[in-house]
Scaffold this motif. Structure first.
Motif, PDB file in Angstrom:
ATOM      1  N   ALA A 107       6.205  40.475  38.615  1.00  0.00           N
ATOM      2  CA  ALA A 107       6.125  39.053  38.954  1.00  0.00           C
ATOM      3  C   ALA A 107       6.742  38.212  37.855  1.00  0.00           C
ATOM      4  O   ALA A 107       6.635  38.536  36.675  1.00  0.00           O
ATOM      5  N   ALA A 108       7.356  37.120  38.267  1.00  0.00           N
ATOM      6  CA  ALA A 108       7.907  36.127  37.337  1.00  0.00           C
ATOM      7  C   ALA A 108       7.461  34.752  37.817  1.00  0.00           C
ATOM      8  O   ALA A 108       7.476  34.472  39.020  1.00  0.00           O
ATOM      9  N   ALA A 109       7.063  33.912  36.876  1.00  0.00           N
ATOM     10  CA  ALA A 109       6.666  32.543  37.210  1.00  0.00           C
ATOM     11  C   ALA A 109       7.800  31.837  37.942  1.00  0.00           C
ATOM     12  O   ALA A 109       8.985  32.106  37.675  1.00  0.00           O
ATOM     13  N   ARG A 110       7.441  30.954  38.846  1.00  0.00           N
ATOM     14  CA  ARG A 110       8.455  30.270  39.661  1.00  0.00           C
ATOM     15  C   ARG A 110       9.511  29.561  38.805  1.00  0.00           C
ATOM     16  O   ARG A 110      10.686  29.542  39.158  1.00  0.00           O
ATOM     17  N   ASP A 111       9.094  28.991  37.664  1.00  0.00           N
ATOM     18  CA  ASP A 111      10.082  28.296  36.834  1.00  0.00           C
ATOM     19  C   ASP A 111      11.016  29.261  36.110  1.00  0.00           C
ATOM     20  O   ASP A 111      11.966  28.837  35.462  1.00  0.00           O
ATOM     21  N   GLN A 112      10.768  30.567  36.258  1.00  0.00           N
ATOM     22  CA  GLN A 112      11.637  31.592  35.673  1.00  0.00           C
ATOM     23  C   GLN A 112      12.573  32.222  36.705  1.00  0.00           C
ATOM     24  O   GLN A 112      13.414  33.038  36.359  1.00  0.00           O
ATOM     25  N   TRP A 113      12.397  31.876  37.974  1.00  0.00           N
ATOM     26  CA  TRP A 113      13.251  32.436  39.017  1.00  0.00           C
ATOM     27  C   TRP A 113      14.701  32.058  38.741  1.00  0.00           C
ATOM     28  O   TRP A 113      15.019  30.921  38.403  1.00  0.00           O
ATOM     29  N   GLY A 114      15.585  33.030  38.849  1.00  0.00           N
ATOM     30  CA  GLY A 114      17.004  32.788  38.615  1.00  0.00           C
ATOM     31  C   GLY A 114      17.423  32.916  37.162  1.00  0.00           C
ATOM     32  O   GLY A 114      18.596  32.744  36.854  1.00  0.00           O
ATOM     33  N   THR A 115      16.488  33.244  36.267  1.00  0.00           N
ATOM     34  CA  THR A 115      16.821  33.361  34.845  1.00  0.00           C
ATOM     35  C   THR A 115      17.132  34.800  34.419  1.00  0.00           C
ATOM     36  O   THR A 115      17.507  35.032  33.274  1.00  0.00           O
ATOM     37  N   GLY A 116      16.934  35.752  35.313  1.00  0.00           N
ATOM     38  CA  GLY A 116      17.133  37.158  34.958  1.00  0.00           C
ATOM     39  C   GLY A 116      15.868  37.841  34.475  1.00  0.00           C
ATOM     40  O   GLY A 116      15.890  39.032  34.142  1.00  0.00           O
ATOM     41  N   THR A 125      12.417  38.350  50.657  1.00  0.00           N
ATOM     42  CA  THR A 125      13.828  38.755  50.574  1.00  0.00           C
ATOM     43  C   THR A 125      14.375  38.597  49.156  1.00  0.00           C
ATOM     44  O   THR A 125      15.268  39.338  48.756  1.00  0.00           O
ATOM     45  N   ARG A 126      13.844  37.647  48.389  1.00  0.00           N
ATOM     46  CA  ARG A 126      14.296  37.457  46.995  1.00  0.00           C
ATOM     47  C   ARG A 126      14.070  38.747  46.197  1.00  0.00           C
ATOM     48  O   ARG A 126      14.967  39.223  45.509  1.00  0.00           O
ATOM     49  N   ALA A 127      12.876  39.311  46.291  1.00  0.00           N
ATOM     50  CA  ALA A 127      12.569  40.545  45.575  1.00  0.00           C
ATOM     51  C   ALA A 127      13.395  41.713  46.127  1.00  0.00           C
ATOM     52  O   ALA A 127      13.899  42.540  45.365  1.00  0.00           O
ATOM     53  N   GLN A 128      13.548  41.781  47.431  1.00  0.00           N
ATOM     54  CA  GLN A 128      14.327  42.870  48.031  1.00  0.00           C
ATOM     55  C   GLN A 128      15.751  42.880  47.493  1.00  0.00           C
ATOM     56  O   GLN A 128      16.305  43.946  47.204  1.00  0.00           O
ATOM     57  N   LYS A 129      16.338  41.710  47.338  1.00  0.00           N
ATOM     58  CA  LYS A 129      17.706  41.627  46.812  1.00  0.00           C
ATOM     59  C   LYS A 129      17.767  42.112  45.365  1.00  0.00           C
ATOM     60  O   LYS A 129      18.725  42.783  44.966  1.00  0.00           O
ATOM     61  N   LEU A 130      16.748  41.784  44.564  1.00  0.00           N
ATOM     62  CA  LEU A 130      16.686  42.282  43.187  1.00  0.00           C
ATOM     63  C   LEU A 130      16.670  43.813  43.194  1.00  0.00           C
ATOM     64  O   LEU A 130      17.446  44.456  42.486  1.00  0.00           O
TER      65      LEU A 130
END
Length: 158
Positions: A72-81, A111-116
């Motif tokens: 899990a990553a905090a929402r404000d960390q989404w897209g940061t790698g 789908t966000r996690a699936q793509k990762l």
């Protein structure tokens, strides 16, 4: 991850997964298997100076098989790698645990996690109907063959 990380991890867990969050006992049980010469788990947290814990991840390993227990990553960390770094750490340790394969379950609606996971080479192999409760949401099961996999360092701590 250490015992003193459980409270802030639980806060993030409940924020991100309100319907099917892990209990304190689940984290305590996993951490009990994460230390010592017979450790079968790897749990890490990611922190920032201003925000404290912003992510966490865990892997269980046994008999040549790894299983991503949580990530899990905090929402404000989404897209940061951050998700990639956490997953990279788990896969690095899967090779240290001599895992040949790593499995995971991911909500079919995530789908966000699936793509990762797909970027790391995980492939879908099936479904677990009603896996996530109480919402009765199906899980997509994915697998990665890790033999010969090379994973970079992560900047997280255990």
């Amino acid at each position: 991850m250490r015992w003193w990380d459980i409270e802030p991890v639980l806060a993030l867990e409940h924020e991100l997964f309100p319907e099917d969050a892990w209990s304190p006992g689940m984290f305590w049980s996993e951490l009990a298997h994460a230390r010592g010469p017979r450790a079968t788990r790897r749990y890490v947290v990611a922190e920032t100076a201003g925000s404290g814990i912003v992510g966490y991840a865990g892997l269980a390993a046994a008999g040549g098989l790894g299983d991503v227990q949580t990530i899990a990553a905090a929402r404000d960390q989404w897209g940061t790698g951050l998700g990639s770094r956490l997953l990279g750490d788990l896969l690095h340790h899967a090779t240290a645990f001599e895992c040949e394969e790593v499995l995971l379950e991911v909500r079919v609606d995530n789908t966000r996690a699936q793509k990762l996971y797909e970027r790391f080479g995980f492939e879908p192999i099936g479904f677990r109907r009603g896996y996530y409760q109480p919402g009765n949401v199906d899980a997509l099961v994915m697998r990665l063959h890790v033999q010969g996999l090379h994973v970079q360092g992560t900047g997280t701590h255990g």
